[in-house]
Design a protein around this motif. Sequence first.
Motif, PDB file in Angstrom:
ATOM      1  N   ASN A 252       0.851  -1.189   0.000  1.00  0.00           N
ATOM      2  CA  ASN A 252       0.000   0.000   0.000  1.00  0.00           C
ATOM      3  C   ASN A 252       0.890   1.244   0.000  1.00  0.00           C
ATOM      4  O   ASN A 252       2.047   1.187   0.416  1.00  0.00           O
ATOM      5  CB  ASN A 252      -0.929   0.000   1.213  1.00  0.00           C
ATOM      6  N   GLU A 253       0.342   2.375  -0.450  1.00  0.00           N
ATOM      7  CA  GLU A 253       1.140   3.586  -0.608  1.00  0.00           C
ATOM      8  C   GLU A 253       0.451   4.785   0.037  1.00  0.00           C
ATOM      9  O   GLU A 253      -0.780   4.825   0.137  1.00  0.00           O
ATOM     10  CB  GLU A 253       1.356   3.889  -2.099  1.00  0.00           C
ATOM     11  N   VAL A 254       1.259   5.753   0.460  1.00  0.00           N
ATOM     12  CA  VAL A 254       0.733   7.008   0.999  1.00  0.00           C
ATOM     13  C   VAL A 254       1.362   8.155   0.222  1.00  0.00           C
ATOM     14  O   VAL A 254       2.584   8.215   0.058  1.00  0.00           O
ATOM     15  CB  VAL A 254       1.037   7.162   2.505  1.00  0.00           C
ATOM     16  N   GLY A 268      -6.908   1.250  -4.935  1.00  0.00           N
ATOM     17  CA  GLY A 268      -5.864   1.569  -5.899  1.00  0.00           C
ATOM     18  C   GLY A 268      -6.405   1.859  -7.286  1.00  0.00           C
ATOM     19  O   GLY A 268      -5.953   2.790  -7.964  1.00  0.00           O
ATOM     20  N   GLY A 269      -7.386   1.087  -7.715  1.00  0.00           N
ATOM     21  CA  GLY A 269      -7.935   1.266  -9.041  1.00  0.00           C
ATOM     22  C   GLY A 269      -8.661   2.574  -9.246  1.00  0.00           C
ATOM     23  O   GLY A 269      -8.886   2.998 -10.384  1.00  0.00           O
ATOM     24  N   MET A 270      -9.028   3.259  -8.154  1.00  0.00           N
ATOM     25  CA  MET A 270      -9.744   4.538  -8.248  1.00  0.00           C
ATOM     26  C   MET A 270      -8.811   5.721  -8.045  1.00  0.00           C
ATOM     27  O   MET A 270      -9.259   6.877  -8.031  1.00  0.00           O
ATOM     28  CB  MET A 270     -10.862   4.587  -7.194  1.00  0.00           C
ATOM     29  N   TYR A 271      -7.511   5.463  -7.907  1.00  0.00           N
ATOM     30  CA  TYR A 271      -6.556   6.524  -7.583  1.00  0.00           C
ATOM     31  C   TYR A 271      -6.530   7.630  -8.635  1.00  0.00           C
ATOM     32  O   TYR A 271      -6.539   8.825  -8.307  1.00  0.00           O
ATOM     33  CB  TYR A 271      -5.158   5.909  -7.432  1.00  0.00           C
ATOM     34  N   ASN A 272      -6.510   7.263  -9.913  1.00  0.00           N
ATOM     35  CA  ASN A 272      -6.438   8.284 -10.961  1.00  0.00           C
ATOM     36  C   ASN A 272      -7.613   9.239 -10.902  1.00  0.00           C
ATOM     37  O   ASN A 272      -7.473  10.445 -11.115  1.00  0.00           O
ATOM     38  CB  ASN A 272      -6.374   7.619 -12.343  1.00  0.00           C
ATOM     39  N   ASN A 298      -3.598  -0.582  -2.528  1.00  0.00           N
ATOM     40  CA  ASN A 298      -3.306  -1.521  -3.610  1.00  0.00           C
ATOM     41  C   ASN A 298      -3.686  -2.933  -3.196  1.00  0.00           C
ATOM     42  O   ASN A 298      -3.832  -3.817  -4.043  1.00  0.00           O
ATOM     43  CB  ASN A 298      -1.829  -1.461  -3.983  1.00  0.00           C
ATOM     44  N   VAL A 299      -3.828  -3.145  -1.884  1.00  0.00           N
ATOM     45  CA  VAL A 299      -4.380  -4.384  -1.338  1.00  0.00           C
ATOM     46  C   VAL A 299      -5.659  -3.995  -0.615  1.00  0.00           C
ATOM     47  O   VAL A 299      -5.618  -3.349   0.431  1.00  0.00           O
ATOM     48  CB  VAL A 299      -3.411  -5.075  -0.361  1.00  0.00           C
ATOM     49  N   THR A 300      -6.794  -4.363  -1.173  1.00  0.00           N
ATOM     50  CA  THR A 300      -8.068  -3.996  -0.549  1.00  0.00           C
ATOM     51  C   THR A 300      -8.586  -5.065   0.398  1.00  0.00           C
ATOM     52  O   THR A 300      -9.558  -4.848   1.122  1.00  0.00           O
ATOM     53  CB  THR A 300      -9.124  -3.707  -1.626  1.00  0.00           C
ATOM     54  N   TYR A 301      -7.956  -6.246   0.382  1.00  0.00           N
ATOM     55  CA  TYR A 301      -8.267  -7.278   1.368  1.00  0.00           C
ATOM     56  C   TYR A 301      -7.054  -8.193   1.489  1.00  0.00           C
ATOM     57  O   TYR A 301      -6.572  -8.696   0.466  1.00  0.00           O
ATOM     58  CB  TYR A 301      -9.496  -8.096   0.959  1.00  0.00           C
ATOM     59  N   PRO A 302      -6.483  -8.368   2.686  1.00  0.00           N
ATOM     60  CA  PRO A 302      -6.973  -7.818   3.950  1.00  0.00           C
ATOM     61  C   PRO A 302      -6.550  -6.360   4.144  1.00  0.00           C
ATOM     62  O   PRO A 302      -5.535  -5.914   3.590  1.00  0.00           O
ATOM     63  CB  PRO A 302      -6.295  -8.715   4.978  1.00  0.00           C
ATOM     64  N   LEU A 303      -7.330  -5.634   4.941  1.00  0.00           N
ATOM     65  CA  LEU A 303      -6.951  -4.278   5.337  1.00  0.00           C
ATOM     66  C   LEU A 303      -6.012  -4.356   6.528  1.00  0.00           C
ATOM     67  O   LEU A 303      -6.180  -5.205   7.417  1.00  0.00           O
ATOM     68  CB  LEU A 303      -8.194  -3.468   5.691  1.00  0.00           C
ATOM     69  N   ILE A 304      -5.030  -3.478   6.564  1.00  0.00           N
ATOM     70  CA  ILE A 304      -4.006  -3.523   7.603  1.00  0.00           C
ATOM     71  C   ILE A 304      -4.321  -2.458   8.660  1.00  0.00           C
ATOM     72  O   ILE A 304      -4.189  -1.253   8.408  1.00  0.00           O
ATOM     73  CB  ILE A 304      -2.604  -3.285   7.016  1.00  0.00           C
TER      74      ILE A 304
END
Length: 712
Positions: A252-254, A268-272, A298-304
């Motif tokens: 995942n990214e910030v 992640g897919g909605m970032y643009n 970028n990882v929607t499951y599992p959430l950290i």
Amino acid sequence: MAERSFSNEVEYLRLGHGETFTGEGILAITKALLENGVGYVGGYQGAPISHLMDVLADAQDVLDELGVRFEANASEAAAAAMLAASVHYPIRGAVTFKGPVGVNVAADALANLSSSGVTGGALVIVGEDYGEGSSIMQERSHAFAMKSQFWLLDPRPNLPSITKAVKDGFELSEASNTPVMLMVRIRSCHVTGSFETRDNVVPPLTVKDALGDPRSDFSRVVLPPMSYLHEQDKIANRWPAAETFIVKNGLNEVFGPRHAPLGIVVQGGMYNGVVRALHRLGLADIYGDSKIPIYVLNVTYPLIREEFDQFCVGKGHVLVVEEGQPDFIEQQLGSMLYKSRSSVALHGKDVFPMAGEYTGQVMLDGITAFLKTVAPNLLPGQVRAPNTVAPEIPDLTKTVPIRPPGFCTGCPERPIFAAMKLTEQELGKHQISGDIGCHLFASLPPFEIGGATMGYGLGPASNAAFDGGGERRAISILGDGGFWHNGLSSSIGNMVFNKSDSVVVIVDNYYSAATGGQDVLSSRAQNDTKSTNNPISKALGGIGVEWIRQIDRTYDVGRMRDVLRDALTTDYKGPKVIIASSECMLNKQRREKPQRDLAIHEGQRTSVPRFGVDPDICTGDHACIRLSGCPSLSLKKLDDPLRDDPVAHIDQTCVGCGNCGEVADTAILCPSFYQVDVVHNPKRHEAWRTRQRNKVIAWLQKRRSAKRLAFS
């Protein structure tokens, strides 16, 4: 013959370390699979992922060089089951199909795979086409990942992120012994860009090598008591291992400032879309440098939870951008905040719509509404004040007609339904079920035949409740793709076993046409790597169907009508199957048009049929249009003041299939249709004859004009 050939582009798959790949997302995913030592790949075609299967088919030479096994699976279930090779062997495998419908079809195999766990990396690449680009029911694959505890990747839609997700997916799968689902949205599949390539990697253990050293382990079999231990293993070992890998490797990214009073969490897919909306508000530049912190999942499951808690430090408000429903991510993040006794206010579906695609305008409106509530000072001056009434947008649905998909010009399926309409006029309306595929368009005007579909290959099964007999026999539609996918066993076999007395029309257009023209078992084309030319009639006979009728030219509307009438009125009790065969016109044009153009260019005599309507004969009742519906058959207003009604007219898009004329003849309509042959590069005698005809016609026209002048 697939809709698109990648025979030239597949050479990019040979690029090595440090070179630059430029191209489409689908091709980039294939390259990433080869760079990461995949041992076998498979799948089932379906938009938006069809082209990945086409790339793999065209790249057979490259795959063979690396020892990679490619299989075009019979269904999504067969593809998912193929991943069993990674259960016992340290072989990386990947399969792909359309989601969520493909996930639904593959559910049994995927659930077993997730329960037993894997040794080699197992990657399921799902083409998620939620929203206006979708051709199926509006659902998300996220629910299945949660149910069976797959790890779900949803990378940012650019080639470096997508190709990195392939690498991360394999490594995450191996680190946690869990299959991973990589979701690539419709825009990700077809986005173009570039990334730095690496060398392709030969699998350390190929599937051929594995056959020489067979392995088995009872603990992997999904049977009690091992199945209970699988569930405990997921919670005690696999899940913690996955979380550790995700955090350690920064999946995942910030982005944006480290400290701020508010933030955005986004798939992640909605970032643009988020960055574009912020850019329009002056809160981000075109490179994505945002003034508002963005936590990209970028990882929607599992959430950290550890990452999310850290992101929320110092913030009073956090917006969750989650497309679709239910709001799985928002609910889980809300639960984390509640359990942490956090004072952070979570926003999401309160400013965004619960359902529907997050288009650019929806994204802008949602983020603007969020900022108006929590930080109006960040908004530019031109944005409306919170209490300003927005201008009313007219409801165009009441004035603009919907534009659903329809049959192509010259489609060989259209005359089938014209014949069914004629049969309906004679015998009355019948109970008709449809199926997934082009033939489902028959439920729309002008045919309005069939009104339900329950799944690919399940057209006849959808009519099972009506198979016990009644005043009229039920009719069901099934495509050749659906027949081989699931229909042979689940529909036709079901009818034979239950002694059904209904009628099935199998539309055989030689390909899996609706997904792009891929070959199936009954395709007439010669395929060097797949077995084709296996008649549907033989398969039907093999499972016990006795009443079978084959029609090899569906444009013969009269014969289609007669066979349908026979099936609906015969004394025979049992399943009655009509195989209506003609080649998909799109594929036929893709093959023949380049050949024809080349012949014309080389000066060869070439004849191209075209149809027309004689306006002097046409009565203007438009029955031909109601029985054909061809896009090239339209209306034309005459200059004759004595004729107010427009007449039928065939435009330049006509492909000369002859359906309109056949319908007019069979239905005993006006004889206004005519055929002409447009001759390119005519022979010398043909050119001379045409000149003489034109002279005679010109003389007759001149004489008629002179007579009119004499009487005026």
